[in-house]
Motif scaffolding. Structure first.
Motif, PDB file in Angstrom:
ATOM      1  N   GLY A  77     -48.362 -15.199  33.805  1.00  0.00           N
ATOM      2  CA  GLY A  77     -48.244 -15.789  32.483  1.00  0.00           C
ATOM      3  C   GLY A  77     -46.849 -15.714  31.901  1.00  0.00           C
ATOM      4  O   GLY A  77     -46.558 -16.346  30.894  1.00  0.00           O
ATOM      5  N   GLU A  78     -45.972 -14.914  32.533  1.00  0.00           N
ATOM      6  CA  GLU A  78     -44.592 -14.755  32.057  1.00  0.00           C
ATOM      7  C   GLU A  78     -43.593 -14.898  33.201  1.00  0.00           C
ATOM      8  O   GLU A  78     -42.454 -14.480  33.093  1.00  0.00           O
ATOM      9  CB  GLU A  78     -44.411 -13.380  31.410  1.00  0.00           C
ATOM     10  CG  GLU A  78     -45.282 -13.155  30.208  1.00  0.00           C
ATOM     11  CD  GLU A  78     -45.132 -11.748  29.644  1.00  0.00           C
ATOM     12  OE1 GLU A  78     -44.234 -11.004  30.088  1.00  0.00           O
ATOM     13  OE2 GLU A  78     -45.924 -11.398  28.762  1.00  0.00           O
ATOM     14  N   GLU A 108     -48.556 -21.685  40.542  1.00  0.00           N
ATOM     15  CA  GLU A 108     -49.046 -21.202  39.242  1.00  0.00           C
ATOM     16  C   GLU A 108     -48.158 -21.713  38.110  1.00  0.00           C
ATOM     17  O   GLU A 108     -46.967 -21.932  38.285  1.00  0.00           O
ATOM     18  CB  GLU A 108     -49.113 -19.684  39.223  1.00  0.00           C
ATOM     19  CG  GLU A 108     -47.748 -19.033  39.317  1.00  0.00           C
ATOM     20  CD  GLU A 108     -47.826 -17.548  39.548  1.00  0.00           C
ATOM     21  OE1 GLU A 108     -47.831 -16.806  38.561  1.00  0.00           O
ATOM     22  OE2 GLU A 108     -47.886 -17.150  40.719  1.00  0.00           O
ATOM     23  N   ARG A 109     -48.764 -21.939  36.986  1.00  0.00           N
ATOM     24  CA  ARG A 109     -48.071 -22.386  35.789  1.00  0.00           C
ATOM     25  C   ARG A 109     -48.698 -21.663  34.604  1.00  0.00           C
ATOM     26  O   ARG A 109     -49.853 -21.290  34.679  1.00  0.00           O
ATOM     27  CB  ARG A 109     -48.191 -23.913  35.599  1.00  0.00           C
ATOM     28  CG  ARG A 109     -47.673 -24.762  36.757  1.00  0.00           C
ATOM     29  CD  ARG A 109     -46.162 -24.637  36.918  1.00  0.00           C
ATOM     30  NE  ARG A 109     -45.646 -25.520  37.958  1.00  0.00           N
ATOM     31  CZ  ARG A 109     -45.468 -25.185  39.223  1.00  0.00           C
ATOM     32  NH1 ARG A 109     -45.752 -23.976  39.637  1.00  0.00           N
ATOM     33  NH2 ARG A 109     -44.980 -26.039  40.096  1.00  0.00           N
ATOM     34  N   PRO A 110     -47.993 -21.432  33.544  1.00  0.00           N
ATOM     35  CA  PRO A 110     -46.613 -21.861  33.312  1.00  0.00           C
ATOM     36  C   PRO A 110     -45.613 -20.981  34.071  1.00  0.00           C
ATOM     37  O   PRO A 110     -45.910 -19.846  34.447  1.00  0.00           O
ATOM     38  CB  PRO A 110     -46.443 -21.678  31.808  1.00  0.00           C
ATOM     39  CG  PRO A 110     -47.353 -20.544  31.464  1.00  0.00           C
ATOM     40  CD  PRO A 110     -48.532 -20.683  32.393  1.00  0.00           C
ATOM     41  N   TYR A 112     -41.287 -20.009  33.656  1.00  0.00           N
ATOM     42  CA  TYR A 112     -40.197 -20.035  32.679  1.00  0.00           C
ATOM     43  C   TYR A 112     -38.854 -19.922  33.384  1.00  0.00           C
ATOM     44  O   TYR A 112     -38.768 -19.524  34.536  1.00  0.00           O
ATOM     45  CB  TYR A 112     -40.370 -18.888  31.677  1.00  0.00           C
ATOM     46  CG  TYR A 112     -41.653 -19.022  30.905  1.00  0.00           C
ATOM     47  CD1 TYR A 112     -41.715 -19.813  29.772  1.00  0.00           C
ATOM     48  CD2 TYR A 112     -42.817 -18.400  31.349  1.00  0.00           C
ATOM     49  CE1 TYR A 112     -42.916 -19.972  29.073  1.00  0.00           C
ATOM     50  CE2 TYR A 112     -44.016 -18.553  30.662  1.00  0.00           C
ATOM     51  CZ  TYR A 112     -44.055 -19.346  29.526  1.00  0.00           C
ATOM     52  OH  TYR A 112     -45.240 -19.514  28.854  1.00  0.00           O
ATOM     53  N   THR A 134     -37.907 -24.707  25.350  1.00  0.00           N
ATOM     54  CA  THR A 134     -38.953 -24.270  24.422  1.00  0.00           C
ATOM     55  C   THR A 134     -38.462 -23.198  23.460  1.00  0.00           C
ATOM     56  O   THR A 134     -39.204 -22.790  22.567  1.00  0.00           O
ATOM     57  CB  THR A 134     -40.171 -23.720  25.191  1.00  0.00           C
ATOM     58  OG1 THR A 134     -39.732 -22.676  26.078  1.00  0.00           O
ATOM     59  CG2 THR A 134     -40.851 -24.827  25.989  1.00  0.00           C
ATOM     60  N   SER A 154     -39.599 -23.961  29.888  1.00  0.00           N
ATOM     61  CA  SER A 154     -40.905 -23.717  30.505  1.00  0.00           C
ATOM     62  C   SER A 154     -41.354 -24.943  31.304  1.00  0.00           C
ATOM     63  O   SER A 154     -40.960 -26.073  31.014  1.00  0.00           O
ATOM     64  CB  SER A 154     -41.957 -23.352  29.461  1.00  0.00           C
ATOM     65  OG  SER A 154     -42.206 -24.435  28.608  1.00  0.00           O
ATOM     66  N   LEU A 155     -42.162 -24.655  32.297  1.00  0.00           N
ATOM     67  CA  LEU A 155     -42.783 -25.674  33.122  1.00  0.00           C
ATOM     68  C   LEU A 155     -44.285 -25.456  33.009  1.00  0.00           C
ATOM     69  O   LEU A 155     -44.808 -24.423  33.434  1.00  0.00           O
ATOM     70  CB  LEU A 155     -42.331 -25.541  34.578  1.00  0.00           C
ATOM     71  CG  LEU A 155     -42.967 -26.505  35.581  1.00  0.00           C
ATOM     72  CD1 LEU A 155     -42.557 -27.945  35.274  1.00  0.00           C
ATOM     73  CD2 LEU A 155     -42.574 -26.122  37.002  1.00  0.00           C
ATOM     74  N   GLU A 156     -44.968 -26.390  32.408  1.00  0.00           N
ATOM     75  CA  GLU A 156     -46.410 -26.300  32.200  1.00  0.00           C
ATOM     76  C   GLU A 156     -47.125 -27.072  33.310  1.00  0.00           C
ATOM     77  O   GLU A 156     -46.518 -27.862  34.015  1.00  0.00           O
ATOM     78  CB  GLU A 156     -46.777 -26.875  30.832  1.00  0.00           C
ATOM     79  CG  GLU A 156     -46.089 -26.214  29.663  1.00  0.00           C
ATOM     80  CD  GLU A 156     -46.478 -24.776  29.440  1.00  0.00           C
ATOM     81  OE1 GLU A 156     -47.629 -24.394  29.759  1.00  0.00           O
ATOM     82  OE2 GLU A 156     -45.640 -24.001  28.944  1.00  0.00           O
ATOM     83  N   GLY A 157     -48.454 -26.825  33.398  1.00  0.00           N
ATOM     84  CA  GLY A 157     -49.342 -27.550  34.321  1.00  0.00           C
ATOM     85  C   GLY A 157     -48.669 -28.397  35.248  1.00  0.00           C
ATOM     86  O   GLY A 157     -48.804 -29.023  36.141  1.00  0.00           O
TER      87      GLY A 157
END
Length: 157
Positions: A77-78, A108-110, A112, A134, A154-157
């Protein structure tokens, strides 16, 4: 130009050490170790990186030559990405290709990333790989010996 990733080998470490001690690269990266010339600290850091199951570290090869490294590290998550490419290879799309390859391996996402706000090359790489700004921060950058603005991406989904 054939760009590939592979696990880090012992023989890569002297190359990385030389790359991590280039003054212009240190200034551009900004947020670096306080004393990058401390070989014992460098070796201890890489021993930790290579032994940690949470860290995915790869050597970047161009036509079979070691030109840098790319990694994902941190808590779920980080997790953050980081990369270092020999200055002689800047501006050729190598960092972008290496990071894209790592992002297909680590799904995995996100995820950073952080970059000095004036590091246009690194920001270009991150944006080309889908990262978006972000946040902003400011902190002491050992590679510059001064407080420096930093962008969080950040890089999401």
């Amino acid at each position: 130009m054939d760009i590939a990733l592979r696990p880090v080998h012992d023989s890569d470490l002297p190359v990385f050490f030389r790359q991590f001690n280039d003054p212009e690269s240190l200034r551009m990266a900004a947020f670096t170790p306080e004393d990058p010339a401390d070989r014992d600290r460098f070796d201890a850091k890489w021993a930790h990186i290579r032994s940690s199951p949470e860290i995915v570290a790869r050597t970047v090869l161009v036509d079979g030559d070691v030109v840098g490294s790319v990694s994902v590290y941190g808590e779920a998550g980080e997790r953050e990405v980081t990369y270092w490419i020999d200055r002689a290879y800047w501006g050729r799309g190598i960092a972008t290709a290496a990071l894209r390859a790592l992002l297909t391996e680590v799904t995995e996402r996100p995820l950073y990333a952080r970059a000095a706000a004036d590091n246009a090359g690194s920001l270009r790489v991150l944006r080309a790989c889908g990262f978006e700004v972000t946040g902003k921060a400011r902190g002491y950058a050992a590679g510059r010996g001064e407080e420096t603005d930093e962008l969080v991406l950040s890089l999401e989904g």
